[in-house]
Design a protein around this motif. Sequence first.
Motif, PDB file in Angstrom:
ATOM      1  N   LYS A 358       0.830  -1.207   0.000  1.00  0.00           N
ATOM      2  CA  LYS A 358       0.000   0.000   0.000  1.00  0.00           C
ATOM      3  C   LYS A 358       0.864   1.257   0.000  1.00  0.00           C
ATOM      4  O   LYS A 358       0.540   2.244  -0.679  1.00  0.00           O
ATOM      5  CB  LYS A 358      -0.915  -0.002   1.230  1.00  0.00           C
ATOM      6  N   ALA A 362       0.827   4.148  -2.790  1.00  0.00           N
ATOM      7  CA  ALA A 362       0.554   5.538  -2.408  1.00  0.00           C
ATOM      8  C   ALA A 362       1.687   6.448  -2.877  1.00  0.00           C
ATOM      9  O   ALA A 362       1.439   7.560  -3.358  1.00  0.00           O
ATOM     10  CB  ALA A 362       0.384   5.637  -0.893  1.00  0.00           C
ATOM     11  N   LYS A 451      -3.334  15.354   0.388  1.00  0.00           N
ATOM     12  CA  LYS A 451      -3.950  14.162   0.965  1.00  0.00           C
ATOM     13  C   LYS A 451      -3.076  12.928   0.726  1.00  0.00           C
ATOM     14  O   LYS A 451      -2.878  12.084   1.622  1.00  0.00           O
ATOM     15  CB  LYS A 451      -5.345  13.944   0.363  1.00  0.00           C
ATOM     16  N   LEU A 452      -2.547  12.821  -0.528  1.00  0.00           N
ATOM     17  CA  LEU A 452      -1.679  11.677  -0.820  1.00  0.00           C
ATOM     18  C   LEU A 452      -0.403  11.712   0.028  1.00  0.00           C
ATOM     19  O   LEU A 452       0.108  10.669   0.464  1.00  0.00           O
ATOM     20  CB  LEU A 452      -1.328  11.659  -2.310  1.00  0.00           C
ATOM     21  N   GLU A 454      -0.089  13.090   3.031  1.00  0.00           N
ATOM     22  CA  GLU A 454      -0.449  12.679   4.393  1.00  0.00           C
ATOM     23  C   GLU A 454      -0.642  11.161   4.463  1.00  0.00           C
ATOM     24  O   GLU A 454      -0.248  10.510   5.433  1.00  0.00           O
ATOM     25  CB  GLU A 454      -1.726  13.399   4.822  1.00  0.00           C
ATOM     26  N   GLN A 455      -1.297  10.615   3.391  1.00  0.00           N
ATOM     27  CA  GLN A 455      -1.506   9.176   3.349  1.00  0.00           C
ATOM     28  C   GLN A 455      -0.165   8.429   3.345  1.00  0.00           C
ATOM     29  O   GLN A 455       0.006   7.427   4.048  1.00  0.00           O
ATOM     30  CB  GLN A 455      -2.334   8.815   2.115  1.00  0.00           C
ATOM     31  N   CYS A 456       0.820   8.929   2.530  1.00  0.00           N
ATOM     32  CA  CYS A 456       2.147   8.293   2.483  1.00  0.00           C
ATOM     33  C   CYS A 456       2.841   8.360   3.841  1.00  0.00           C
ATOM     34  O   CYS A 456       3.467   7.381   4.289  1.00  0.00           O
ATOM     35  CB  CYS A 456       3.013   8.959   1.415  1.00  0.00           C
ATOM     36  N   HIS A 458       1.427   8.564   6.756  1.00  0.00           N
ATOM     37  CA  HIS A 458       0.767   7.635   7.673  1.00  0.00           C
ATOM     38  C   HIS A 458       1.186   6.194   7.381  1.00  0.00           C
ATOM     39  O   HIS A 458       1.492   5.412   8.298  1.00  0.00           O
ATOM     40  CB  HIS A 458      -0.756   7.797   7.532  1.00  0.00           C
ATOM     41  N   LEU A 459       1.200   5.864   6.093  1.00  0.00           N
ATOM     42  CA  LEU A 459       1.581   4.502   5.715  1.00  0.00           C
ATOM     43  C   LEU A 459       3.043   4.217   6.074  1.00  0.00           C
ATOM     44  O   LEU A 459       3.397   3.089   6.473  1.00  0.00           O
ATOM     45  CB  LEU A 459       1.350   4.286   4.221  1.00  0.00           C
TER      46      LEU A 459
END
Length: 553
Positions: A358, A362, A451-452, A454-456, A458-459
């Motif tokens: 994931k 991302a 957003k991407l 922040e997603q990266c 978090h991941l």
Amino acid sequence: MRLISLNIHNFRVIKKADLILPDRVIGVIGPNGAGKSSLVEAIAWALYGQNAARSGKDEIKSTFAGAGENCEVTLEFEVNGTEYRVVRRLVGKSERGEVRLFRGGSSESVGVAETQKYISRILGLDLKGFLTSFLARQQELNTLSDLQPHQRRDHLAGMLGIERLDRGIDRLKNDLRAEKIRIEEMEKQHSRAEEVTARFEELNRKKKELTTQLLTSESAVKEAETTHKRITDQLTQAQDKKTLWVQLTQQIEAETKTAETLTRRRETLEEELEKLAEMKKEAEQISQKTEPLPRLQRELDNLKEIRAKAELQKELERQLRQVEAEQDGLMKTLSQAEKRMEAIDRKLRSIPEDINDKLKQAQKNLETARASYSEAKATRNNLENQSQKLRKQISDIQQFGPNSVCDRCHRPFGNDLPEIRLHLKDELAGLEKLLAEKTEEVTKLEIRGRKLKEQCAHLETEAKARYETEVERKSLAREIADLKSKLTEVKTSFKAQTRKLTSLAKVSFDPKEFEKLVARVEDMEKDRARLYRLTGNLQRTPVAVKEIEETES
């Protein structure tokens, strides 16, 4: 001196040279370094040795000569019709100096010092005289002329043998002065001849008187000799008696001292017998006292065995308690580790297993969004630049009117100005519409990118947490396996120690009684050692009794 021949081997730059020197003028011709000076120096070296060389001994032998080869110069010469041959060598690796001188066919001298003196004597020249007269090196031709007059005279006198004549003349002068003194003394004695004659007559008269006295004295001497012989015989007899008396006196003194010594010896032996009697009594007492010692030693050995068993039981109990405590600690530590493992498993279940896939997807989406954002932003900036240029062009047209010049074809607008203005406004409206659409697109792409991102992030945090948790789980799993293995070993040891302790019978040991017995045995062993010494001394008793009997006898 006349030179006859010269033979050279390994001397300086000359490897080998055999020369016959005829009785006439000889010239030596050659370039610098060919060995002209070496020929002349070889003559001086053969006659006078190391003192005649320009350098040390280590530079005389040729550098190209082998370590085992010799450096050798042989010179034949004639002095006053007698032929001589001198052979000088440096021998072997150590370059030991050797020299021999032959007169005719026979050896005349051997050895450096002896040959040196002999050559100086037959030539009448020492090394200095030879170098300043017979042989002059380069730059030394003026040596003799540079000497002071008196130095030159002494030098030539030594060369020509004149100094020997001077010494002979000096001796003759001294003898002449001595003869003059002796003649003067004889003349003085002649003047006293009359006195001597008178003295001679007086001496003759005294001689006659002494002759008469001599005859009288000879008679007295004979009588004295007879008396002397008689007295000498008496003295010899007296000395023989004295010698016998001294011998007897010394014998009496020796016998007296022997008697005194034997008396003191008897007294000493009697004292020794008294002491031996006391030792015998003490030995009997100690023997009775130490009779229980074997029994006490057996009791002590038994107590030592009991003490060892008691100490072994105590040590096993201590080890058992230690193993039990270690077992409890391991079980507690293992329980804590298993609880930590459960917490780690719960944490791993909360994180997806495909978190890394994931994260990669991302990151890929983020890179794509960044590319789209950069492209849209570049398009928007381009539209803004075009709109600004078009607005400026419309403003310029309104300001300058029909005389305005087209920025593309560079011609005045003229009557086409209204139509051109309308066209430019329509074009501007279209650009602004496109700009608004592209600006909205850029804004959406920027929001999506954040957003991407922040997603990266978090991941990445989740992936890092899962990796660290997995590492921690592996380490904890190894720790749990080690704890279980060690716990198994400790349980096995606990069972073994328990069986060993159970197999031992319970023993009772009193340390105080043991110490008392040890002290008692030690005291008796000291007494027994004393008894052994006394027994050894008592063996002297019959010997002492026999010595007393011999002394009395």
